[in-house]
Write a protein that holds these residues in place. Structure first.
Motif, mmCIF file in Angstrom:
data_model
loop_
_atom_site.group_PDB
_atom_site.id
_atom_site.type_symbol
_atom_site.label_atom_id
_atom_site.label_comp_id
_atom_site.label_asym_id
_atom_site.label_seq_id
_atom_site.Cartn_x
_atom_site.Cartn_y
_atom_site.Cartn_z
ATOM 1 N N PRO A 111 -11.703 -13.131 -16.760
ATOM 2 C CA PRO A 111 -12.396 -12.682 -15.559
ATOM 3 C C PRO A 111 -11.512 -11.684 -14.794
ATOM 4 O O PRO A 111 -10.286 -11.798 -14.806
ATOM 5 C CB PRO A 111 -12.571 -13.960 -14.732
ATOM 6 N N GLY A 112 -12.138 -10.735 -14.147
ATOM 7 C CA GLY A 112 -11.391 -9.774 -13.340
ATOM 8 C C GLY A 112 -11.763 -9.909 -11.874
ATOM 9 O O GLY A 112 -12.785 -10.506 -11.522
ATOM 10 N N ILE A 113 -10.888 -9.362 -11.010
ATOM 11 C CA ILE A 113 -11.184 -9.332 -9.576
ATOM 12 C C ILE A 113 -10.546 -8.069 -9.012
ATOM 13 O O ILE A 113 -9.530 -7.583 -9.532
ATOM 14 C CB ILE A 113 -10.676 -10.610 -8.865
ATOM 15 N N ALA A 114 -11.127 -7.519 -7.968
ATOM 16 C CA ALA A 114 -10.560 -6.324 -7.327
ATOM 17 C C ALA A 114 -10.894 -6.367 -5.848
ATOM 18 O O ALA A 114 -12.021 -6.699 -5.476
ATOM 19 C CB ALA A 114 -11.141 -5.063 -7.961
ATOM 20 N N HIS A 115 -9.906 -6.099 -5.017
ATOM 21 C CA HIS A 115 -10.103 -6.124 -3.568
ATOM 22 C C HIS A 115 -9.882 -4.714 -3.014
ATOM 23 O O HIS A 115 -8.860 -4.096 -3.313
ATOM 24 C CB HIS A 115 -9.095 -7.077 -2.913
ATOM 25 N N ALA A 116 -10.800 -4.233 -2.179
ATOM 26 C CA ALA A 116 -10.691 -2.862 -1.672
ATOM 27 C C ALA A 116 -10.253 -2.820 -0.209
ATOM 28 O O ALA A 116 -10.669 -3.654 0.597
ATOM 29 C CB ALA A 116 -12.026 -2.145 -1.817
ATOM 30 N N VAL A 117 -9.393 -1.858 0.098
ATOM 31 C CA VAL A 117 -8.859 -1.678 1.453
ATOM 32 C C VAL A 117 -8.957 -0.198 1.810
ATOM 33 O O VAL A 117 -8.516 0.655 1.034
ATOM 34 C CB VAL A 117 -7.374 -2.125 1.510
ATOM 35 N N VAL A 118 -9.517 0.109 2.974
ATOM 36 C CA VAL A 118 -9.562 1.495 3.454
ATOM 37 C C VAL A 118 -8.411 1.713 4.433
ATOM 38 O O VAL A 118 -8.260 0.967 5.406
ATOM 39 C CB VAL A 118 -10.890 1.806 4.168
ATOM 40 N N ILE A 119 -7.601 2.721 4.168
ATOM 41 C CA ILE A 119 -6.482 3.058 5.056
ATOM 42 C C ILE A 119 -6.692 4.487 5.559
ATOM 43 O O ILE A 119 -6.952 5.392 4.766
ATOM 44 C CB ILE A 119 -5.136 2.926 4.315
ATOM 45 N N GLU A 120 -6.611 4.640 6.890
ATOM 46 C CA GLU A 120 -6.881 5.967 7.472
ATOM 47 C C GLU A 120 -5.780 6.370 8.440
ATOM 48 O O GLU A 120 -5.288 5.534 9.200
ATOM 49 C CB GLU A 120 -8.189 5.937 8.286
ATOM 50 N N ASN A 121 -5.440 7.637 8.420
ATOM 51 C CA ASN A 121 -4.564 8.150 9.471
ATOM 52 C C ASN A 121 -5.313 8.128 10.799
ATOM 53 O O ASN A 121 -6.512 8.411 10.846
ATOM 54 C CB ASN A 121 -4.122 9.581 9.155
ATOM 55 N N SER A 122 -4.614 7.754 11.851
ATOM 56 C CA SER A 122 -5.244 7.711 13.173
ATOM 57 C C SER A 122 -5.685 9.116 13.552
ATOM 58 O O SER A 122 -5.054 10.098 13.188
ATOM 59 C CB SER A 122 -4.241 7.225 14.213
ATOM 60 N N GLN A 123 -6.782 9.165 14.299
ATOM 61 C CA GLN A 123 -7.302 10.472 14.701
ATOM 62 C C GLN A 123 -6.645 10.977 15.988
ATOM 63 O O GLN A 123 -6.780 12.145 16.335
ATOM 64 C CB GLN A 123 -8.831 10.404 14.880
ATOM 65 N N GLU A 124 -5.945 10.054 16.681
ATOM 66 C CA GLU A 124 -5.316 10.479 17.955
ATOM 67 C C GLU A 124 -4.279 11.576 17.697
ATOM 68 O O GLU A 124 -3.534 11.525 16.750
ATOM 69 C CB GLU A 124 -4.619 9.299 18.654
#
Lengths: 338, 338
Positions: free
Chosen positions: A325-338
């Motif tokens: 079985p496989g598993i994958a976890h997703a994370v969004v990382i963004e530079n701050s807009q300030e």
């Protein structure tokens, strides 16, 4: 508070900040394509220890210390540590974290652990349960071969579908204040099993899980690949990457432009004899804390989707005829807009 | 939002509710002191499967289904599952949870896993990240003996300090609405290692961690034993319980009145030849979901402190001369005052 978005995703109303990161790799990784990005490159895989397992603990301990230093906070400011590794009963993490004297959540997501630890650390911070948390993971080629495949002394021939476990550790500090890119969304993944049984072809076993999480993320958020400067899976290697593009493509999303896999980025596969690419918990962790976050700091990427991938097998489950079985976890990382 | 209390504890401003629970045990547990409390007692430890490992997965799967039924919600209402077990690479959990098609956080806290899963599920719900989560764990005597000690066929003599791994699984559903007792506080535990190396005396190895977490909980909250109707550690057994009373006593807190250990409650040690008591992830999980929550529903206990305990060793770490670090996670469960 987090907002629940669709079936799996969380959008953080007050996105936690990655205020520090650190990594250490072994000599082979330090000779690979990302060598300029690593904080420390070891000269040998034992680093003065008597066993590979003890070396891995030392590496993970050092990566966490390096991330805390980089965050410019005191060790005592850390409230909780989220970490895991590939060794049976997570002993790399246990002995690495024993000295920190901080509450510890042991995680096992196979090579998806950097995703799992980042998600839980971000939830802890955004929920108000902690001001600063560590998320970390490690792997060690020699320890992993011994435990999952063959003793190194046996000198077995590895098929071309096999990947090469990264020796290294990456750690980040997630905080509710401070400077750095933000964790804005997370999509924890489901266990997906299409019946692959070949433990020498983990890329094929994990690709369906990677595709499932990417598609879920796109559906939940209404986004697609064009919304990201970079999409990076964990350690699928050449074969898994190709399958992921195909599977995500069938759902109507085109990954051909800005998608890579950390297992492809890390080694020079032809020169380094690493076959299908890099793998192991450390693969995505050192690629994130080395290459990706450092390029984000330069502005090369401003919004990335990071999807560490894990194969949830054990030698016993394979001996007993189970699929992988496989598993994958997703994370969004963004530079701050300030 | 959660309030951070002291160094380790979280007080939930909107305490999540345990809206359902379920458990299954093996025949020996079903012949023990708590037999009237279990939802299902198996006639044999294989339950129609070909291996103990597969039987454990089936047991965990059934316990989760039973908890969801008891909660009177649909399977699809569950957003995230938090679970782990003792098998290498958590394969009991992986194969148990594969069919649920829900995001999965794999946890390893050795026998403290019911505490770890309850804490993280409660954080997910209280943080607004999920409406309903499952927290679960399992263990299996035969699989654990094979993996950590000797094959059963070898028929080794077990010393009187040894505990007996519980075959069973317990699961709870934590929700942001619904009827049931509430999780009001949690105190995640640190790794504590006083240098015990005897893997046949886990109670002694884990007692310092149990004491550390109980003392931290009391310091953080300003409470003491009299604030609870029942204090129950996970699986310390006779020797570990005695040590815990002594260590907590040295810090000025008296546990002599209302403190027990799930490993002492579950078996009739003299008649059942279980030596120092029960152990394993399943021990505290089935005692919680059997005895404790059912007696809470009757009003026998209204506020309890539940502290599952784990020994973070592996056979490899012991072979390499390492001591046995312990960990314990505390959870406060209270009947609603409404």
């Amino acid at each position: 508070m987090g907002s629940q978005v669709g079936e799996q995703t969380i959008a953080f109303d007050n996105p936690p900040t990655i205020i520090g990161h650190g990594n250490i790799v072994g000599p082979k990784e330090g000779d690979g394509l990302l060598k300029e990005y690593f904080d420390k490159i070891l000269e040998d895989t034992l680093w003065g220890e008597e066993s590979w397992e003890k070396a891995e603990s030392k590496i993970l301990n050092a990566a966490i210390n390096s991330a805390i230093d980089n965050a410019n906070i005191a060790k005592n400011d850390i409230r909780y540590i989220f970490a895991g590794d590939l060794l049976n009963q997570l002993t790399a993490s246990t002995f690495a974290i024993r000295d920190f004297k901080k509450p510890f959540f042991g995680l096992y997501g196979a090579c998806s652990t950097m995703g799992e630890s980042l998600i839980l650390a971000s939830m802890a911070v955004e929920g108000g349960f902690a001001n600063y948390c560590v998320a970390a993971t490690s792997s060690h080629f020699c320890g992993a071969e011994k435990q999952f495949r063959y003793p190194l002394e046996f000198g077995n021939q590895r098929p071309l579908t096999a990947t090469y476990t990264v020796t290294g550790s990456g750690a980040v500090v997630v905080g509710n204040t401070g400077i750095g890119p933000k964790v804005t969304h997370v999509t924890p993944g489901k266990i997906v099993d299409l019946g692959v049984k070949d433990a020498m072809n983990m890329g094929a076993a994990m690709a369906p899980a990677a595709a499932d999480t990417i598609i879920a993320h796109f559906k939940d958020t209404g986004r697609s690949a064009v919304d990201y400067d970079l999409i990076a899976t964990g350690d699928l290697g050449m074969i898994g990457k190709k399958l992921t593009i195909e599977l995500v493509g069938k759902a109507g999303y085109d990954l051909s432009d800005n998608y890579t896999d950390c297992g492809i980025e890390i080694f020079d596969n032809e020169k380094q004899d690493t076959h299908a690419g890099g793998s192991g918990c450390g693969c995505s962790a050192v690629t994130l804390t080395g290459y990706i976050l450092k390029e984000m700091a330069k502005g090369t990427f401003n919004r990335i989707l990071f999807i560490p991938t894990g194969a949830l097998l054990s030698p016993s489950s394979s001996f007993q005829g189970e699929s992988i079985p496989g598993i994958a976890h997703a994370v969004v990382i963004e530079n701050s807009q300030e």
